[in-house]
Design an enzyme around this catalytic site. Structure first.
Site, short mmCIF file in Angstrom:
data_model
loop_
_atom_site.label_atom_id
_atom_site.label_comp_id
_atom_site.label_asym_id
_atom_site.label_seq_id
_atom_site.Cartn_x
_atom_site.Cartn_y
_atom_site.Cartn_z
N LYS A 1 2.20 4.62 1.54
CA LYS A 1 2.29 5.14 2.91
C LYS A 1 1.86 6.60 2.89
O LYS A 1 2.57 7.46 2.36
CB LYS A 1 3.72 4.99 3.45
N GLU B 1 0.85 -1.20 0.00
CA GLU B 1 0.00 0.00 0.00
C GLU B 1 0.88 1.24 0.00
O GLU B 1 2.03 1.18 0.40
CB GLU B 1 -0.85 0.03 1.29
N ASP C 1 1.16 10.23 4.04
CA ASP C 1 1.88 11.09 4.98
C ASP C 1 0.91 12.04 5.67
O ASP C 1 0.76 13.19 5.29
CB ASP C 1 2.95 11.88 4.23
N CYS D 1 22.22 47.30 9.73
CA CYS D 1 22.58 48.60 10.29
C CYS D 1 23.79 49.24 9.62
O CYS D 1 24.15 50.37 9.94
CB CYS D 1 22.84 48.47 11.80
N CYS E 1 27.52 40.85 13.34
CA CYS E 1 27.45 42.29 13.47
C CYS E 1 27.50 42.54 14.97
O CYS E 1 26.70 42.00 15.71
CB CYS E 1 26.14 42.79 12.90
N CYS F 1 26.94 45.08 7.85
CA CYS F 1 25.68 44.45 8.26
C CYS F 1 24.52 44.98 7.41
O CYS F 1 24.34 46.20 7.32
CB CYS F 1 25.45 44.75 9.74
N CYS G 1 22.35 47.83 16.28
CA CYS G 1 21.76 47.11 15.15
C CYS G 1 20.31 46.77 15.47
O CYS G 1 20.02 46.08 16.45
CB CYS G 1 22.56 45.84 14.90
N LYS H 1 10.79 3.54 2.88
CA LYS H 1 10.76 5.01 2.84
C LYS H 1 11.39 5.53 1.56
O LYS H 1 12.47 5.06 1.18
CB LYS H 1 11.54 5.58 4.03
N TYR I 1 -7.18 1.78 6.53
CA TYR I 1 -6.49 0.57 6.08
C TYR I 1 -6.31 -0.50 7.16
O TYR I 1 -5.62 -1.49 6.94
CB TYR I 1 -5.11 0.91 5.50
P1 AMP Z 1 6.00 6.41 11.05
O1 AMP Z 1 5.08 7.32 11.82
O2 AMP Z 1 6.85 7.10 10.05
O3 AMP Z 1 6.73 5.46 11.95
O4 AMP Z 1 5.07 5.50 10.15
C1 AMP Z 1 4.05 4.75 10.72
C2 AMP Z 1 2.74 5.38 10.38
O5 AMP Z 1 2.50 5.36 8.99
C3 AMP Z 1 1.58 4.61 10.93
O6 AMP Z 1 1.36 4.90 12.27
C4 AMP Z 1 0.46 5.12 10.06
O7 AMP Z 1 -0.12 6.25 10.67
C5 AMP Z 1 1.14 5.59 8.80
N1 AMP Z 1 0.65 4.96 7.57
C6 AMP Z 1 0.41 5.65 6.45
N2 AMP Z 1 -0.05 4.83 5.48
C7 AMP Z 1 -0.11 3.59 6.00
C8 AMP Z 1 -0.53 2.33 5.49
N3 AMP Z 1 -0.96 2.17 4.24
N4 AMP Z 1 -0.46 1.28 6.33
C9 AMP Z 1 -0.01 1.43 7.61
N5 AMP Z 1 0.39 2.60 8.12
C10 AMP Z 1 0.34 3.68 7.34
#
Ligand code: AMP
Length: 697
Positions: free
Chosen positions: A117, A115, A119, A418, A433, A415, A438, A321, A233
């Site tokens: 990830k 899946e 953010d 001033c 400075c 600077c 200043c 990552k 998820y």
């Molecule tokens: P981190 O906070 O960087 O350690 O990453 C872990 C966090 O990624 C989890 O606590 C989730 O909130 C988030 N996350 C985002 N997408 C997913 C996903 N598809 N499956 C599981 N966790 C996810």
């Protein structure tokens, strides 16, 4: 028999179902069946009917997303099942190593659910009998915060589950908890930050912070305007559903009405996993929301159970990552910022570019050496990256694209704030400075002058200094001595009262301030020197300088070598002290302080006299308040030191005497327990007058 009431109730329920269906099509499936206008019209009819029949209003109605204020604090929520984090694989090799461990444990590669990830911020949604009961943040994993009122405003969160999905819930479960991510789309983040900028507010660093911040608003109406979305998820307790793996779970979540990310793949080989990671990285930029990696999960719940969890993360999943995103752009210029302590920081002014989801137009270059190390020149095409995906930084220049004639950058000689000459001390990376005048440093210097070890001006604090500076009444420390009660009383505190009138400082406070400023003129010379804020000159060094030079005139007449000859002062401090005292702006301020009547010499004795060092070898500790003499502890301490004593801040067996003023506390108790002789204020005054210890002590 149908009555107008039952008709209304039936119509309301039918409208709610219809609206839920279209919300689901729109938000969860991204596939609307009707126009926005038609949708609005259904909502309007529902609102009108509910207004006529308030007894039929129900918290699950689509009209009831925005509730009242959350209150001062979000209530804590203990998670029944811990909310875990994820272990990271920083590159494909680390991902392979994790897959190896999985294969070792299971004997073969099991299906892996891959899946994106997302953010954003983790969220847990609890439904009771199919109705949204509570939303909680992850917090520390064990205890989160109750953000229900705010999450109800997020339109893709179903207020009740779709009926078709209920049959998969284990029979005895009234409650079920699903988990996922709440995020802010890139576009909404940009809009939010533009609005913040227009209002003069600090922008959010990235969409993740914006999502987390929006979720923790005290007023759900504010959250409602923030355009948050979710992707779900996970399920807290896998026993709560009759599904046996992650892939099926995602299908169920979709059926139940949740927004589930469509970019998922069930992989059966390493190559497929790798390909998914690479494709996701390619896709990253064009997605309307931020992702920072790929999560790979062992698909079968039974297999997951065999792996279990470490203390912070499941062993059956790994987050691959992405490397920090990099972009190229033009370096339009390098400006220099003056920090509050006078340090100068070069800043890259860039042609705006979107990096990892947000627009970057400026990035720090830290210091002069860094600019040269990276060899970036104005006009260059530079590579910009987000360090830790948050703070933008310039990695370096693309040499082959350098325009002809681009010249090496040099720190300006004066600077930018001033116009005073800039200095760079040996062994230091920062240019500074050091002008006392200043404006960029004024605030900090003004506060330092009034602080306890310096002029100890009661009533002067951060806020007051800000509005006196804003009112144009303070720009350097000598300005304190021009303030009058009449003028001060009228200065606005930068706030208005309920009637919309400016709140002013007022007469009483103004008079007190002026009196405190007046008192400060009598503080010992060492305090004055310390208060001027010379670099490297703390209180002890100021005292050493005063012991040796006694007067400001002598100090100013001293050469660098003379200064370096003072015990405890090395060539570096001697150099910066000499420079400070010979900078014309600083000399002018010192002169104005002198004219205002501020102490410019050691008061204990006439210049030229060496005080008899009768207290040589003795250590004093001062505690409590000296009331009889009106002397501050600093003054008493300076005078004791002038007679050769040491003054320490803590009591030990080596302490010769503790001087206890009024309301002396733990130091007095410690002296008594160690048998250290205790003197009172009269004893102290006698010592200072005569240079002799009281008899019998
Ligand atoms: P981190 O906070 O960087 O350690 O990453 C872990 C966090 O990624 C989890 O606590 C989730 O909130 C988030 N996350 C985002 N997408 C997913 C996903 N598809 N499956 C599981 N966790 C996810």
């Amino acid at each position: 028999m149908a009555t107008p009431e039952t008709d209304a109730a039936a119509r309301i329920e039918a409208l709610r179902r219809e609206i839920e269906h279209h919300t689901y099509r729109y938000y969860a499936l991204d596939d609307p069946e009707i126009s926005d206008a038609a949708f609005d019209s259904l909502m309007r009819e529902l609102r009108e009917l509910e207004a006529l029949h308030p007894e039929l209003i129900d918290p699950t109605s689509p009209t009831q997303r925005v509730g009242g204020y959350v209150g001062e604090q979000f209530a804590p929520v203990m998670h029944e099942q811990r909310m875990y984090s994820l272990d990271n694989a920083m590159d494909l090799d680390e991902l392979d190593a994790w897959i190896d461990r999985v294969v070792d444990a299971l004997g073969e590669l099991p299906p892996l659910c891959c899946e994106l990830k997302i953010d954003g911020s983790s969220i847990a949604l609890t439904y009771e009998n199919g109705t949204l009961l509570r939303a909680a943040t992850r917090g520390d994993g064990t205890t989160g915060e109750d953000v229900t009122a705010n999450m109800r405003t997020v339109k893709d969160v179903p207020l009740r589950l779709r009926e078709g999905a209920l049959s998969a819930i284990t029979a005895d479960r009234e409650r079920i908890e699903v988990r996922g991510e709440v995020y802010m789309p890139k576009h909404s983040f940009e809009v939010l930050n533009l609005a913040a900028e227009a209002d003069g507010k600090a922008p959010f660093a990235n969409p993740r912070n914006a999502a987390a911040g929006s979720l923790r608003q005290k007023d759900p109406a504010v959250t409602a305007k923030r355009d948050l979305s979710t992707f779900l998820y996970a399920i807290a307790d896998q026993q709560a559903l009759t599904v046996s793996g992650q892939w099926e779970l995602l299908e169920w979540l979709r059926e139940a009405g949740f927004h589930v990310n469509p970019d998922v793949r069930l992989c059966t080989s390493r190559e497929e996993v790798r390909a998914f990671c690479e494709a996701s990285l390619q896709m990253r930029e064009t997605l309307p929301y931020e992702i920072d990696g790929v999560v790979v999960k062992v698909n079968s719940f039974a297999d997951q159970a065999r792996f279990g969890f470490t203390s912070r993360a499941p062993r059956w999943a790994i987050a691959f990552k992405f490397p920090p995103e990099e972009k190229t752009t033009k370096l339009l210029g390098i400006t220099v910022q003056v920090g509050r302590t006078g340090a100068l920081t070069p800043v890259a002014e860039l042609e705006p570019v979107v990096v990892a989801g947000s627009t970057v137009a400026r990035a720090t270059l830290h210091n002069e050496d860094e600019v040269h190390r990276k060899d970036v020149r104005i006009g260059d095409t530079v590579i910009v990256r987000k360090a830790g995906d948050v703070i933008p930084e310039v990695v370096g220049a693309v040499d082959s694209l350098r325009p002809a004639g681009a010249r090496e950058w040099k720190m300006p000689a004066v600077c930018p704030s001033c116009g005073s000459p800039i200095i760079r001390e040996e062994g230091e990376v920062a240019c500074r400075c050091i002008s006392i005048d200043c404006p960029a440093q004024a605030h900090e210097r003004l506060l330092h002058w009034a602080s306890r070890g310096a002029m100890d001006i009661e009533g002067i604090g951060e806020e007051l200094v800000s509005y006196l500076v804003a009112a144009g009444m303070l720009s350097d420390v000598a300005d304190y001595y021009n303030l009058t009660a009449d003028v001060l009383a009228e200065v606005s505190r930068g706030r208005v009262n309920k009637a919309g009138e400016n709140i002013r400082i007022g007469r009483t406070v103004a008079e007190k301030l002026v009196a405190a400023i007046e008192v400060s003129k009598g503080r010992p010379f060492a305090n004055v020197l310390f208060g001027l804020g010379l670099r490297h000159v703390g209180k002890t060094t100021a005292e050493a300088l005063v012991r040796r030079f006694r007067t400001m005139d002598d100090l100013m007449a001293a050469s660098e070598e003379d200064l370096a000859a003072v015990e405890g002062i090395g060539p570096k401090v001697a150099r910066s002290t000499w420079l400070f005292l010979h900078t014309p702006d600083n000399m002018a301020v010192i002169d104005r302080l002198r004219k205002a009547g501020v102490t410019m010499s050691e008061e204990v004795m006439a210049p030229g006299d060496e005080a008899p060092q009768t207290l040589d070898g003795l250590t004093f500790v001062l505690t409590g308040t000296l009331t009889a003499s009106g002397m501050s502890r600093d003054e008493a301490s300076a005078r004791l030191k002038a007679m050769g004593a040491k003054v320490s801040g803590s009591v030990s067996k080596k302490t010769s005497f503790v001087v206890a003023g009024e309301a002396a506390g733990s130091k007095l108790a410690k002296a008594e327990s160690l048998g250290v002789p205790v003197l009172d204020e009269d004893d102290l005054l006698r010592i200072l007058d005569t240079g002799q210890l009281p008899e019998g002590k």
